[in-house]
Design an enzyme around this catalytic site. Structure first.
Site, PDB file in Angstrom:
ATOM      1  N   GLN A 255       0.826  -1.198   0.000  1.00  0.00           N
ATOM      2  CA  GLN A 255       0.000   0.000   0.000  1.00  0.00           C
ATOM      3  C   GLN A 255       0.867   1.257   0.000  1.00  0.00           C
ATOM      4  O   GLN A 255       0.610   2.211  -0.740  1.00  0.00           O
ATOM      5  CB  GLN A 255      -0.914   0.005   1.222  1.00  0.00           C
ATOM      6  CG  GLN A 255      -1.935   1.112   1.231  1.00  0.00           C
ATOM      7  CD  GLN A 255      -2.854   1.039   0.025  1.00  0.00           C
ATOM      8  OE1 GLN A 255      -3.318  -0.037  -0.347  1.00  0.00           O
ATOM      9  NE2 GLN A 255      -3.100   2.156  -0.607  1.00  0.00           N
ATOM     10  N   HIS A 258       2.119   2.841  -3.233  1.00  0.00           N
ATOM     11  CA  HIS A 258       1.269   3.650  -4.113  1.00  0.00           C
ATOM     12  C   HIS A 258       1.677   5.114  -4.089  1.00  0.00           C
ATOM     13  O   HIS A 258       1.511   5.827  -5.083  1.00  0.00           O
ATOM     14  CB  HIS A 258      -0.199   3.524  -3.699  1.00  0.00           C
ATOM     15  CG  HIS A 258      -0.870   2.295  -4.218  1.00  0.00           C
ATOM     16  ND1 HIS A 258      -1.096   2.084  -5.559  1.00  0.00           N
ATOM     17  CD2 HIS A 258      -1.379   1.212  -3.585  1.00  0.00           C
ATOM     18  CE1 HIS A 258      -1.715   0.932  -5.731  1.00  0.00           C
ATOM     19  NE2 HIS A 258      -1.893   0.386  -4.552  1.00  0.00           N
ATOM     20  N   GLU A 322     -10.965   1.745   1.323  1.00  0.00           N
ATOM     21  CA  GLU A 322     -10.917   1.359  -0.088  1.00  0.00           C
ATOM     22  C   GLU A 322     -10.677  -0.145  -0.198  1.00  0.00           C
ATOM     23  O   GLU A 322     -11.391  -0.856  -0.905  1.00  0.00           O
ATOM     24  CB  GLU A 322      -9.794   2.134  -0.778  1.00  0.00           C
ATOM     25  CG  GLU A 322      -9.596   1.754  -2.240  1.00  0.00           C
ATOM     26  CD  GLU A 322      -8.329   2.354  -2.821  1.00  0.00           C
ATOM     27  OE1 GLU A 322      -8.213   2.374  -4.051  1.00  0.00           O
ATOM     28  OE2 GLU A 322      -7.440   2.807  -2.054  1.00  0.00           O
ATOM     29  N   HIS A 323      -9.642  -0.628   0.470  1.00  0.00           N
ATOM     30  CA  HIS A 323      -9.323  -2.056   0.518  1.00  0.00           C
ATOM     31  C   HIS A 323      -9.439  -2.526   1.967  1.00  0.00           C
ATOM     32  O   HIS A 323      -8.893  -1.886   2.865  1.00  0.00           O
ATOM     33  CB  HIS A 323      -7.889  -2.330   0.047  1.00  0.00           C
ATOM     34  CG  HIS A 323      -7.560  -1.763  -1.297  1.00  0.00           C
ATOM     35  ND1 HIS A 323      -6.890  -0.564  -1.451  1.00  0.00           N
ATOM     36  CD2 HIS A 323      -7.805  -2.230  -2.541  1.00  0.00           C
ATOM     37  CE1 HIS A 323      -6.721  -0.327  -2.737  1.00  0.00           C
ATOM     38  NE2 HIS A 323      -7.278  -1.316  -3.429  1.00  0.00           N
ATOM     39  N   ASP A 356      -5.663  -6.105  -7.273  1.00  0.00           N
ATOM     40  CA  ASP A 356      -5.089  -5.007  -8.045  1.00  0.00           C
ATOM     41  C   ASP A 356      -4.791  -5.427  -9.481  1.00  0.00           C
ATOM     42  O   ASP A 356      -4.786  -4.586 -10.383  1.00  0.00           O
ATOM     43  CB  ASP A 356      -3.783  -4.527  -7.393  1.00  0.00           C
ATOM     44  CG  ASP A 356      -4.025  -3.530  -6.268  1.00  0.00           C
ATOM     45  OD1 ASP A 356      -5.183  -3.101  -6.099  1.00  0.00           O
ATOM     46  OD2 ASP A 356      -3.061  -3.199  -5.558  1.00  0.00           O
ATOM     47  N   HIS A 415     -50.759  19.374 -15.689  1.00  0.00           N
ATOM     48  CA  HIS A 415     -50.574  17.934 -15.526  1.00  0.00           C
ATOM     49  C   HIS A 415     -51.935  17.235 -15.511  1.00  0.00           C
ATOM     50  O   HIS A 415     -52.128  16.181 -16.132  1.00  0.00           O
ATOM     51  CB  HIS A 415     -49.843  17.641 -14.210  1.00  0.00           C
ATOM     52  CG  HIS A 415     -48.363  17.873 -14.262  1.00  0.00           C
ATOM     53  ND1 HIS A 415     -47.808  19.101 -14.521  1.00  0.00           N
ATOM     54  CD2 HIS A 415     -47.313  17.014 -14.085  1.00  0.00           C
ATOM     55  CE1 HIS A 415     -46.485  19.006 -14.497  1.00  0.00           C
ATOM     56  NE2 HIS A 415     -46.160  17.747 -14.240  1.00  0.00           N
TER      57      HIS A 415
END
Length: 426
Positions: A255, A258, A322-323, A356, A415
């Protein structure tokens, strides 16, 4: 790395803070880039390539000869890996196809929902620290399965004026229609606005740095859809004493790789694991490149000891990662407690890296707590749902009085009239 032991629930919020936000200066810079692309088109894109990527570009669009050359530069083993990943992603996303729904809600009233592909989509593929050819697969494969007719892609060129060959190989393999050598916020602006070369699209997908993300947010308020709001990547690991410290440490480091704003958090009930993790991370870090960047990520990562499994899952759902890796002896039971997460990895043999690249699920996921309300990219992301209704004479007569009463109650008499004239009451 700090170890926080048994924080009270009222003290959780500071531990859930992400590392980075876009400041007002960045917003102003991105706004200026978008305005310049709107005004100058391709010239602005070439100017920004010169300024940011240190390259002079004669042509912004990748040529057929460049695609052909790229294919010769990708090794057979990498081609095979990309092909297998594509097949798995294809299999999982093809299974997400929706059938049309038709319901007769009452006699003579038929309602239909039909899934229709977004005609034109743009994919942003980062190419700086890591040329993310895997993201090409994650975005182009479902776009093509959905039936999007125009799939274009922006990615920055290197100083040699060329796009990374694996990115081009993956783009051609997946059927991307056009690839442009444009990166950064200016790429998002080009796809949102259109230029002499870059085609305007209806929806923009893909990850990027904070400038790219800010650009996506700004164009989304001007009539162009985006996949989701997003920020730096993140992982949360829920683990008990059965977890191997090396597995957890490698997940932290993958991680951190990244970028410096990435964040990793371990939630555990094991004092042993909490104590071992920083030591093992240091041992493994010595074997890896990008140490300086990874250390910045680890500086705002956390190890948090909690009392029990229920408390860990409450914290995880509050953070909305996220993960989410559940490396736990009761992983499948804890998975039933997940409410907020982008993608979940169960057991000791399910690293984030599998998702991934090649397990088949999508790696374009909500970050920064947006998993409370957003899904990751899936086939549905490339589709619009259009509803149809058809009423027979019997159907409009059965509904007429109800619709007229409701329209009158809202003081919308036109209407009411639209129904009344069809049933002889207007």
């Amino acid at each position: 790395m700090n170890i926080t032991r048994f924080p009270a629930s009222h003290a959780w919020q500071p531990l859930m803070q992400r590392a980075a936000t876009v400041n007002d200066d960045a917003k102003a810079v991105v706004s200026g880039i978008i305005a310049r692309v709107r005004q100058l088109g391709d010239k602005a894109l070439r100017d920004y390539a010169r300024q940011f990527d240190k390259v002079d570009l004669d042509e912004l669009k990748v040529s057929e000869s460049e695609f052909a050359e790229a294919a010769t530069l990708v090794s057979d083993s990498l081609k095979n890996a990309i092909n297998i990943a594509k097949a798995n992603i294809e299999a999982f996303h093809a299974a997400q196809r929706m059938k049309d729904i038709t319901v007769e809600t009452m006699p003579g009233v038929t309602c239909t929902q039909r899934a229709v592909p977004i005609t034109s989509v743009g994919l942003y593929i980062p190419g700086g620290n890591s040329p993310l050819f895997s993201t090409v697969l994650m975005l182009a494969v479902p776009a093509k399965i959905a039936g999007c007719r125009n799939v274009v892609m922006c990615t920055p060129a290197g100083k040699d004026g060329k796009v990374h060959p694996a990115i081009l190989y993956a783009a051609q393999l997946c059927g991307v229609d056009e690839v442009y050598k444009v990166g950064g916020a200016q790429a998002v602006a080009a796809m949102a606005l259109g230029t002499e070369t870059v085609k305007r699209v209806s929806k923009i997908f893909g990850p990027g740095n904070r400038w790219v993300m800010e650009a996506k947010m700004q164009v989304s308020s001007a009539g162009v859809a985006i996949d989701m709001p997003a920020g730096p990547s993140e992982v949360m690991i829920v683990a008990d004493g059965s977890a191997d410290a090396r597995h957890v440490a490698s997940d932290f480091l993958s991680q951190a790789e990244h970028g410096p704003d990435s964040q990793s958090i371990l939630l555990t009930t094991s004092e042993r694991l909490a104590q071992e993790l920083p030591i093992v991370i240091e041992e493994l870090l010595d074997k890896l490149p990008r140490r300086e960047m990874m250390e910045k990520s680890l500086n705002h990562s956390h190890v948090i000891l909690l009392h029990d499994d229920e408390e860990m899952m409450r914290f995880a759902n509050g953070y909305a990662p996220e993960h989410l890796i559940i490396n736990h002896s009761r992983a499948e039971e804890l998975a039933l407690m997940v409410e907020n997460a982008g993608s979940v990895f169960l057991g000791p043999y399910s690293p984030e890296s599998a998702g991934d690249y090649a397990s088949g699920t999508n790696h374009t996921l909500p970050t920064s707590g947006y998993a409370t309300a957003y899904s990751g990219v899936n086939l549905d992301s490339f589709i619009k749902k259009i509803t149809f209704q058809q009423l027979t004479r019997q159907g409009i007569e059965a509904l007429a009085q109800h619709v007229m009463d409701m329209a009158a109650a809202e003081d919308l008499m036109a209407h009411r009239l639209a129904v009344a004239v069809r049933v002889g009451k207007g």
